[in-house]
Scaffold this motif. Structure first.
Motif, PDB file in Angstrom:
ATOM      1  N   TYR A  11     -28.712  12.111  17.108  1.00  0.00           N
ATOM      2  CA  TYR A  11     -29.642  13.250  16.996  1.00  0.00           C
ATOM      3  C   TYR A  11     -30.691  12.999  15.920  1.00  0.00           C
ATOM      4  CZ  TYR A  11     -26.209  16.091  19.625  1.00  0.00           C
ATOM      5  OH  TYR A  11     -25.362  16.603  20.560  1.00  0.00           O
ATOM      6  N   ALA A  12     -30.226  12.465  14.800  1.00  0.00           N
ATOM      7  CA  ALA A  12     -31.113  12.295  13.639  1.00  0.00           C
ATOM      8  C   ALA A  12     -32.301  11.385  13.937  1.00  0.00           C
ATOM      9  CB  ALA A  12     -30.320  11.743  12.463  1.00  0.00           C
ATOM     10  N   GLN A  13     -32.128  10.509  14.915  1.00  0.00           N
ATOM     11  CA  GLN A  13     -33.194   9.560  15.241  1.00  0.00           C
ATOM     12  C   GLN A  13     -34.093  10.059  16.360  1.00  0.00           C
ATOM     13  OE1 GLN A  13     -31.576   5.260  15.123  1.00  0.00           O
ATOM     14  NE2 GLN A  13     -29.772   6.535  15.448  1.00  0.00           N
ATOM     15  N   ARG A  14     -33.687  11.132  16.999  1.00  0.00           N
ATOM     16  CA  ARG A  14     -34.468  11.611  18.154  1.00  0.00           C
ATOM     17  C   ARG A  14     -35.576  12.561  17.735  1.00  0.00           C
ATOM     18  NH1 ARG A  14     -30.325  13.150  22.954  1.00  0.00           N
ATOM     19  NH2 ARG A  14     -32.134  14.372  23.585  1.00  0.00           N
ATOM     20  N   LEU A  19     -34.426  17.396  22.010  1.00  0.00           N
ATOM     21  CA  LEU A  19     -33.056  17.942  21.932  1.00  0.00           C
ATOM     22  C   LEU A  19     -32.981  19.297  22.640  1.00  0.00           C
ATOM     23  CD1 LEU A  19     -32.289  17.062  18.199  1.00  0.00           C
ATOM     24  CD2 LEU A  19     -31.045  16.178  20.178  1.00  0.00           C
ATOM     25  N   PRO A  20     -31.939  19.521  23.420  1.00  0.00           N
ATOM     26  CA  PRO A  20     -31.822  20.815  24.127  1.00  0.00           C
ATOM     27  C   PRO A  20     -31.669  21.994  23.167  1.00  0.00           C
ATOM     28  CG  PRO A  20     -29.854  19.466  24.448  1.00  0.00           C
ATOM     29  CD  PRO A  20     -30.843  18.615  23.731  1.00  0.00           C
ATOM     30  N   GLN A  21     -32.126  23.139  23.619  1.00  0.00           N
ATOM     31  CA  GLN A  21     -32.059  24.356  22.800  1.00  0.00           C
ATOM     32  C   GLN A  21     -30.627  24.774  22.497  1.00  0.00           C
ATOM     33  OE1 GLN A  21     -34.337  27.523  24.529  1.00  0.00           O
ATOM     34  NE2 GLN A  21     -36.192  26.925  23.401  1.00  0.00           N
ATOM     35  N   PHE A  25     -31.333  24.200  16.604  1.00  0.00           N
ATOM     36  CA  PHE A  25     -31.716  25.552  16.193  1.00  0.00           C
ATOM     37  C   PHE A  25     -33.138  25.530  15.643  1.00  0.00           C
ATOM     38  CE2 PHE A  25     -31.947  28.787  12.768  1.00  0.00           C
ATOM     39  CZ  PHE A  25     -31.803  29.924  13.548  1.00  0.00           C
ATOM     40  N   SER A  26     -33.417  24.591  14.737  1.00  0.00           N
ATOM     41  CA  SER A  26     -34.768  24.465  14.185  1.00  0.00           C
ATOM     42  C   SER A  26     -34.917  23.084  13.561  1.00  0.00           C
ATOM     43  CB  SER A  26     -35.007  25.547  13.132  1.00  0.00           C
ATOM     44  OG  SER A  26     -34.142  25.336  12.033  1.00  0.00           O
ATOM     45  N   HIS A  27     -36.136  22.769  13.139  1.00  0.00           N
ATOM     46  CA  HIS A  27     -36.334  21.478  12.470  1.00  0.00           C
ATOM     47  C   HIS A  27     -37.524  21.558  11.527  1.00  0.00           C
ATOM     48  CE1 HIS A  27     -39.452  21.078  15.557  1.00  0.00           C
ATOM     49  NE2 HIS A  27     -40.016  20.209  14.745  1.00  0.00           N
ATOM     50  N   LEU A  32     -33.105  18.360  10.594  1.00  0.00           N
ATOM     51  CA  LEU A  32     -32.779  19.062  11.844  1.00  0.00           C
ATOM     52  C   LEU A  32     -31.689  20.071  11.521  1.00  0.00           C
ATOM     53  CD1 LEU A  32     -32.035  16.196  14.412  1.00  0.00           C
ATOM     54  CD2 LEU A  32     -34.196  17.474  14.177  1.00  0.00           C
ATOM     55  N   THR A  33     -31.776  21.258  12.103  1.00  0.00           N
ATOM     56  CA  THR A  33     -30.677  22.212  11.987  1.00  0.00           C
ATOM     57  C   THR A  33     -30.107  22.409  13.385  1.00  0.00           C
ATOM     58  OG1 THR A  33     -31.707  23.322  10.109  1.00  0.00           O
ATOM     59  CG2 THR A  33     -30.019  24.557  11.298  1.00  0.00           C
TER      60      THR A  33
END
Ligand SMILES: [Zn+2]
Ligand SMILES: [Zn+2]
Length: 262
Positions: A11-14, A19-21, A25-27, A32-33
């Motif tokens: 995820y951290a690299q995308r 990323l799907p909802q 949550f937010s970024h 990223l959250t």
């Protein structure tokens, strides 16, 4: 299994937009959250640092709190402070949601695991109720217990940077064996310190305490509402002859006068 442990690293690299909802949550530009996939409380999020091609810190540096603290101290502090800033915003958002959904707000824990099971540094932000069907065993509970030591509150971690270097080195070592031993400790309630024989008893106890907290908060809100209603009624009786605006003016004058006296 190995895949699941590396998912945060992926995820951290995308790009956040990819990323799907249901996950994101937010970024921000740096973090990223995401929703914790197995929430251990009514609200449970993870905040993780993003890794971009131009990032100064590598995936290896950001693997865990331990790897981050083993590197450049100033940079490590910056990363943790950035996570903390986003956590403060998220906490406010969670509190708003608590008010909307439950009519009161309760405390929120923000911290890291001393010996995390998943790769890639992540900050847990979760509500203190620990009431969740996903909280199933002693390890789950002890890993979020706010007094046991496995859950490292972010304020404590930030304080290590201000302490003397020997203390920082000792804390930053984050010995896996030492932390994992904490997960085996006997169950006790974080709120009232009562010893709990087993998970079903603990879970029922946590639910009961949260229900009581909710009932007390609602009773407090109701008392406040009744008091205000009564105060308004008295107010109206006293100001029969005056238009309401004029009355407010008079009240404001009175409070200013009081201030002058003090
Ligand atoms: Zn974790
Ligand atoms: Zn208790």
């Amino acid at each position: 299994m190995a895949d699941a442990l590396l998912i945060l690293q992926k995820y951290a690299q995308r790009l956040p937009s990819s990323l799907p909802q249901s996950i994101l949550f937010s970024h921000s530009s740096e973090t990223l959250t995401i929703y914790d996939a197995y929430p251990k409380a009514k609200f449970h999020f993870l905040i993780l640092p993003r890794v971009k091609p131009q990032s100064e810190l590598s995936l290896k540096d950001l693997d865990s709190l331990k790897s981050l603290l083993a590197g450049d101290k100033t940079r490590a502090k910056q990363v943790i402070e950035a996570l903390n800033e986003d956590a403060m915003i998220l906490r406010k958002e969670i509190e708003d949601e608590m008010m909307k959904l439950y009519g009161f707000k309760w405390s929120i824990y923000i911290g890291f695991h001393g010996a995390p099971s998943m790769h890639h540094l992540h900050l847990h932000v979760l509500s203190s109720d620990l009431c969740s069907s996903k909280l199933k065993n002693k390890k789950h509970f002890n890993s979020f217990h706010p007094k046991l030591g496995f859950f490292l509150h972010i304020d404590d971690v930030l304080s290590w940077f201000e302490a003397d270097p020997a203390y920082f080195t000792r804390m930053a070592a984050l010995e896996v064996r030492e932390y994992e031993a904490l997960l085996k400790k006997d169950l006790f309630c974080w709120k009232c310190d009562s010893v709990m024989k087993n998970m079903p008893i603990l879970k029922a106890h946590l639910q009961k305490e949260w229900d009581e907290e909710a009932a007390q908060a609602k009773a407090r809100a109701e008392r406040k509402r009744r008091f205000q209603e009564r105060y308004r009624k008295t107010d109206v009786q006293h100001s029969e002859a005056e238009p309401s605006d004029a009355h407010i003016d008079k009240k404001q004058r009175t409070s200013t006068e009081n201030e002058d006296v003090r």
